[in-house]
Design a protein around this motif. Structure first.
Motif, PDB file in Angstrom:
ATOM      1  N   ILE A  71      -8.661   1.337  -2.158  1.00 47.11           N
ATOM      2  CA  ILE A  71      -9.570   0.472  -1.145  1.00 47.11           C
ATOM      3  C   ILE A  71     -11.026   0.763  -1.024  1.00 47.11           C
ATOM      4  O   ILE A  71     -11.936   0.099  -0.972  1.00 47.11           O
ATOM      5  CB  ILE A  71      -8.927   0.498   0.318  1.00 47.11           C
ATOM      6  N   GLU A  72     -11.194   2.198  -0.881  1.00 45.23           N
ATOM      7  CA  GLU A  72     -12.543   2.918  -0.901  1.00 45.23           C
ATOM      8  C   GLU A  72     -13.413   2.593  -2.097  1.00 45.23           C
ATOM      9  O   GLU A  72     -14.384   2.171  -1.926  1.00 45.23           O
ATOM     10  CB  GLU A  72     -12.262   4.198  -0.710  1.00 45.23           C
ATOM     11  N   LYS A 111      -5.059   3.956  -0.581  1.00 42.92           N
ATOM     12  CA  LYS A 111      -6.361   4.430   0.030  1.00 42.92           C
ATOM     13  C   LYS A 111      -7.488   4.513  -0.720  1.00 42.92           C
ATOM     14  O   LYS A 111      -8.834   3.964  -0.603  1.00 42.92           O
ATOM     15  CB  LYS A 111      -6.257   5.377   1.046  1.00 42.92           C
ATOM     16  N   TYR A 136      -8.404   0.595   6.951  1.00 40.63           N
ATOM     17  CA  TYR A 136      -9.428   1.284   6.170  1.00 40.63           C
ATOM     18  C   TYR A 136     -10.112   0.264   5.470  1.00 40.63           C
ATOM     19  O   TYR A 136     -11.390   0.453   5.155  1.00 40.63           O
ATOM     20  CB  TYR A 136      -8.687   2.039   4.906  1.00 40.63           C
ATOM     21  N   ALA A 137      -9.551  -0.924   5.113  1.00 38.53           N
ATOM     22  CA  ALA A 137     -10.382  -2.129   4.432  1.00 38.53           C
ATOM     23  C   ALA A 137     -11.279  -2.841   5.018  1.00 38.53           C
ATOM     24  O   ALA A 137     -11.994  -3.982   4.572  1.00 38.53           O
ATOM     25  CB  ALA A 137      -9.499  -2.729   3.674  1.00 38.53           C
ATOM     26  N   CYS A 195       0.069  -1.846  -5.369  1.00 39.23           N
ATOM     27  CA  CYS A 195       0.522  -0.550  -5.016  1.00 39.23           C
ATOM     28  C   CYS A 195       1.660  -0.389  -4.626  1.00 39.23           C
ATOM     29  O   CYS A 195       2.050   0.559  -3.484  1.00 39.23           O
ATOM     30  CB  CYS A 195      -0.830   0.134  -4.109  1.00 39.23           C
ATOM     31  N   HIS A 250      -3.998  -7.539   7.916  1.00 38.18           N
ATOM     32  CA  HIS A 250      -2.715  -7.285   7.456  1.00 38.18           C
ATOM     33  C   HIS A 250      -1.812  -8.342   7.627  1.00 38.18           C
ATOM     34  O   HIS A 250      -1.735  -9.202   8.520  1.00 38.18           O
ATOM     35  CB  HIS A 250      -2.034  -6.008   7.699  1.00 38.18           C
ATOM     36  N   ARG A 302       2.226   0.420   7.816  1.00 41.01           N
ATOM     37  CA  ARG A 302       1.605   1.213   6.780  1.00 41.01           C
ATOM     38  C   ARG A 302       0.518   0.082   6.186  1.00 41.01           C
ATOM     39  O   ARG A 302      -0.738   0.428   5.930  1.00 41.01           O
ATOM     40  CB  ARG A 302       2.416   1.267   5.650  1.00 41.01           C
ATOM     41  N   ARG A 315      -2.409  -0.044   8.927  1.00 41.63           N
ATOM     42  CA  ARG A 315      -3.412   1.263   8.665  1.00 41.63           C
ATOM     43  C   ARG A 315      -4.213   0.951   7.596  1.00 41.63           C
ATOM     44  O   ARG A 315      -5.551   1.429   7.598  1.00 41.63           O
ATOM     45  CB  ARG A 315      -2.333   2.402   8.353  1.00 41.63           C
ATOM     46  N   HIS A 316      -3.799   0.615   6.279  1.00 41.07           N
ATOM     47  CA  HIS A 316      -4.546   0.312   5.324  1.00 41.07           C
ATOM     48  C   HIS A 316      -5.712  -0.913   5.472  1.00 41.07           C
ATOM     49  O   HIS A 316      -6.624  -0.790   4.892  1.00 41.07           O
ATOM     50  CB  HIS A 316      -3.761   0.234   3.990  1.00 41.07           C
ATOM     51  N   THR A 326       0.800  -1.246  -0.139  1.00 40.30           N
ATOM     52  CA  THR A 326       0.003  -0.083   0.091  1.00 40.30           C
ATOM     53  C   THR A 326       0.883   1.060   0.117  1.00 40.30           C
ATOM     54  O   THR A 326       0.371   2.420   0.616  1.00 40.30           O
ATOM     55  CB  THR A 326      -1.057   0.099   1.224  1.00 40.30           C
TER      56      THR A 326
END
Length: 328
Positions: free
Chosen positions: A18-19, A15, A45-46, A69, A50, A38, A41-42, A9
């Protein structure tokens, strides 16, 4: 519901992608990232998990497609693994940073019969679909020259101060600076519209002094195989002004007037370009491939342009160092 696995990511678009995945009704099955904070964190969002275990992600049979990415120069190792799965793959632009890597990616796609889509967006937007139709209809007569400026003021605005984005001005990870980062969009779009390029000349510089490890401005000249002359400008130092595409031919021209794209024939008033229907790009293009809705011939043409864009930008970097034209 399609399940996507994100492989790194690092990119600023991760980000948003992912959205887009969640908004399209798909699911992020997992997020692999070799940088733990990192990736975590992503994954948050998802609403996913991880991992730093790439084998675990590659062995997950529930995954329908992969999203890469990573930093630009780290695409190829991940593409080797993802394309070998035979599942559709979305990889950020540029697909690679050297002509040799582009050649290997092409071979991987052929060997594994894999569909590879990319992070370029311009050719699939409504206005560009309409422009492509005008070019196909030879509305401008014999096109003599084209220009494309794709820039932002990110160097002045210190976009890459965040440690997570500092790789953008680390040439060992990014493969280049502003000329590559922004100019590659122009090169891909022009290659889609006007075909192969036979010669490249470029110059690149750091004009702002903000991120001196990389260029933040570049101009690339292109001699297309069909005789058209192209000029591309990519930079991180454009704080304002008109950007976009310009096409000039024997019967008229296309340009952006600050509000919209217009066509203007000789001695006539400018006429706005009416946008056509958009085509899916990025995540939605990957999902279309997973569902079998992406036309194979269209996918092949896009991949050819994306791989040629790598070769062209590689030649541009070499030209900027040598000062001469590079034959492709």
């Amino acid at each position: 519901m399609a399940n996507l696995a994100f492989l790194s990511t690092a990119h600023i678009h991760a980000k948003g992608w992912i959205e887009d995945t969640l908004a399209a009704g798909a699911r992020v099955a997992s997020v692999w990232d070799d940088v733990a904070d990192r990736g975590a964190r992503h994954a948050g969002y998802a609403k996913s998990t991880h991992t730093t275990d790439l084998d675990q992600v590659m062995g997950d049979n529930s995954v329908d497609g992969f999203v890469i990415c990573a930093e630009n120069t780290r695409h190829l190792p991940l593409l080797r693994r993802a394309l070998a799965s035979g599942k559709p793959v979305l990889c950020e632009k540029p697909l690679a940073t050297t002509a040799a890597d582009a050649k290997e990616i092409s071979a991987l796609c052929a060997r594994h019969s894999s569909t590879l889509v990319n992070g370029y967006v311009y050719p699939f937007m409504g206005h560009y679909q309409a422009i492509a139709r005008l070019v196909e209809e030879r509305a401008f007569g014999r096109v003599t020259h084209v220009r494309f400026r794709n820039c932002h003021g990110g160097a002045w605005w210190r976009w890459f101060d965040d440690s997570a984005l500092a790789w953008f001005h680390d040439v060992s990870l990014a493969g280049g600076g502003g000329m590559l980062d922004e100019g590659t969009h122009c090169v891909h779009a022009l290659r889609m519209l006007f075909g192969p390029v036979k010669q490249v000349w470029a110059t690149s510089h750091n004009l702002s002094g903000q991120y001196p490890s990389a260029d933040d401005f570049g101009v690339v000249h292109l001699r297309f195989a069909n005789g058209i002359f192209g000029t591309v400008e990519g930079s991180w130092v454009q704080t304002a002004g008109i950007k976009g595409l310009e096409i000039v031919g024997s019967l008229g021209a296309l340009y952006h007037n600050g509000s919209s794209y217009v066509t203007q024939m000789a001695n006539k008033q400018a006429v706005p370009v009416i946008a056509a229907a958009e085509k899916p790009n990025s995540v939605r293009r990957l999902l279309a491939a997973i569902r079998g809705e992406l036309d194979p011939s269209e996918a092949r043409a896009d991949l050819a342009a994306a791989l040629d864009a790598v070769t062209i930008m590689d030649a541009a970097a070499r030209s900027s160092r040598s000062g001469g034209w590079i034959d492709l």
